[in-house]
Structures are given as C-alpha cells and as structure tokens.
Design an enzyme around this catalytic site. Structure first.
Site, short mmCIF file in Angstrom:
data_model
loop_
_atom_site.label_atom_id
_atom_site.label_comp_id
_atom_site.label_asym_id
_atom_site.label_seq_id
_atom_site.Cartn_x
_atom_site.Cartn_y
_atom_site.Cartn_z
N SER A 36 0.83 -1.18 0.00
CA SER A 36 0.00 0.00 0.00
C SER A 36 0.88 1.25 0.00
CB SER A 36 -0.95 -0.04 1.20
OG SER A 36 -1.98 0.92 1.07
N GLU A 71 -1.70 -2.73 -8.13
CA GLU A 71 -2.87 -3.06 -7.30
C GLU A 71 -3.34 -1.79 -6.61
OE1 GLU A 71 -3.43 -3.42 -3.75
OE2 GLU A 71 -1.56 -2.40 -3.27
N HIS A 92 -4.59 -5.74 -1.22
CA HIS A 92 -5.50 -5.40 -0.14
C HIS A 92 -6.59 -6.44 0.11
CE1 HIS A 92 -3.70 -1.43 -0.95
NE2 HIS A 92 -4.03 -1.13 0.30
#
Length: 313
Positions: free
Chosen positions: A117, A214, A283
């Site tokens: 992330s 992502e 995630h």
C-alpha cells in the site's frame, strides 16, 4: 525523469524461527486491537516481534511525526538484534519520510523489509536507492490484524526463510488480459503510490521489469485516470509484463468489474507483453509476498508466476 537503479543488488539474510523482527509504522496511525492481533499472528509463525518506540503515536493522519517514524525505521536497521522489519500498516505518510532516511546506513545493514500500500514508496526507495531487495507483502496490523491469510501465509513465511517452494505461484481466480510469457525483475506496487512517485527523486523505474499494479477503494474512473497518467509518463515502455491485483472495492458488480478490465486492456493495447489480472497482490484476504528486484517469469496462459529465488541469503 530518468531513474537509475544501483548496480549491485543486496539480498538480506533470511529469518529463522526465534528471530526478532522489528515492527514499525512509517505511514498512518495504527489501531491497537488490530496491531495486537497481528503481533500474535507473527508470534505464532515463530518470530519474536519487537515494536518500535513510536508505533502507537498519532499526529493527525500520521503515526507520529516524520522524524519519529524515520527514527524508528533507522533504529531497526541499526539494531543488530533485529533480523527483519515488518510494517504495521499503510495509510499515508511514507513520501514525507524518505528524505529523512540514510541510504548508506541501510546498505551497511541489509534486512528484510515487508510492506505494501503506502509502503510501496519505501520499497521502491530500498530497491532503487539502496540496492536492497524489498518485499511487497502483508503487514502486521493492516493484513494479519484483519485476515488469516489461510492460503498464502505459508508462502510468506517460506519466502522469508528462503524455502524454494515459496517461489512457484499460481492462482485459480486469475484472469488473462493478454496472453504470453515474459521474464524480468519485479517492481511496482499500489497504483496510487506509483503515480505519486512521478516527478520526484523516488520515481518508479519500470524498464525491463514485470510490473505489479494493485489498489483499493478507487472508483473505475480514477483507476483509469491513473493508468493513463503512468502511460503518458512512459512507464509502460519497455515493460516485460504486468500482474494486476484484485483491485479490492474498486468496482462492485459485474459492470464495474468489466470496466476495470477494459481500462487495463485499453491502456496496454499497443503493448506486446503479457498481462495477468485478479491476483492476490495487495488489499485482499490473501496476499502473495513478492521480492522487488528478483527476476520472475510470468506465464499468463498458465496463470503462473515463478520467482528465480526468494530474494534472501
């Protein structure tokens, strides 16, 4: 912006049962309950977690001041008793941290660093600035605090321990967006952070690489916009292949999922590289651990990703 990777890539030492692993929060503030759950999961895997001094701090939307978060990270690198460093969660804030890090010290004390992330920027810094293989993988509170990772936990621990079985990856839910087979070192991460790196000293270098993409909680039109931003910046030129995550909550329902797939197909329409999508990369409730800098072979039709090694010594 031209980005140069350091030439001599360092592989950090593997971690073994009983080793002490540092836990830091380089970005957003941590929820204590999720942290405790994640720490318990790390302990059950056989390691001894050591929590950084400022992990439970909070400064607005950050886990403490920039200086405190940077100090925790650098202390973990310099502490000879700490064998690896796990990030607690993502959120926001790593971009503010990077100018405070000491690349020379990090190179003298190479260690496994795992995160995803917002931590994408730290991983790219370690790989491109410090010439250290960095690991895109689950986080203590942000991942293990929320999910059991029943299918992928073994790959996480196996890869960090240097077990060859952890290098052969296959996912039954994968979708082929473009067939083909290609090899190259892994790089990339969260789409939002790849875009945030553009025009900075920490800009992602994708040339000759298998690119990871992502994200989470971004509507399809924003995903589309970020993809075209990367394309305009030349980040898909020279790419060997692309692996796309599940894009969790980036479009609910068949129509929105179809829009996402169409965005990826359109932006890569003039490329000649394989693209494999809907992989456990970020995630979701499962997550592969991938070593940035390690050569990988993507076979889109077979739905496999094979790593040339675990990325550790």
């Amino acid at each position: 912006m031209s980005v140069k990777k350091a030439k001599a890539l360092k592989r950090p030492p593997r971690i073994l049962p009983g080793d002490r692993v540092g836990v830091v929060a380089p970005a957003g503030p941590v929820e204590p309950a999720l942290l405790e759950k994640g720490l318990s999961a790390i302990s059950r895997m056989g390691w001894t977690p050591v929590v950084g001094r400022h992990v439970n701090a909070r400064d607005r939307f950050l886990a403490g001041s920039d200086e405190a978060r940077a100090a925790d990270l650098m202390c973990m690198f310099e502490n000879t008793e700490i064998r690896a460093i796990f990030c607690a969660r993502g959120g926001y804030g790593v971009n503010r941290l990077l100018p405070l890090l000491d690349a020379a010290v990090i190179r003298r004390h190479p260690k496994i660093v795992v995160g995803a992330s917002d931590v994408t920027l730290l991983l790219l810094y370690l790989y491109q600035r410090c010439s250290l293989i960095a690991f895109h993988g689950p986080m203590v509170a942000g991942t293990f605090g929320r999910h059991s990772l029943r299918k992928t936990r073994g790959q996480f621990s196996g890869l960090l321990a240097g077990q060859p079985a952890a290098t052969a990856l296959e996912w039954s839910g994968a979708r082929v967006l473009r067939a083909g087979k290609a090899s190259g070192p892994l790089t990339g991460g969260c789409l939002t952070l790849l875009c945030r790196s553009l025009g900075t000293p920490y800009e992602v270098d994708t040339r000759g690489c298998i690119l990871i993409i992502e994200d989470v909680n971004e509507p399809p039109y924003k995903v589309d916009g970020m993809l075209w931003q990367l394309k305009a910046a030349g980040k898909f030129k020279g790419v060997k292949g692309v692996i796309v995550g599940e894009m969790v909550d980036c479009g609910k329902g068949r129509a929105l999922r179809r829009w996402l797939d169409e965005s990826f197909c359109e932006v890569f329409a003039d490329g000649n590289f394989p693209v494999l999508a809907r992989l456990p990369l970020g995630h979701g409730k499962e997550m592969w651990t991938l070593p940035l800098g390690v050569k990988a072979t993507l076979d889109a039709e077979a739905g496999t990703l094979s790593l040339a090694g675990c990325g550790v010594t």
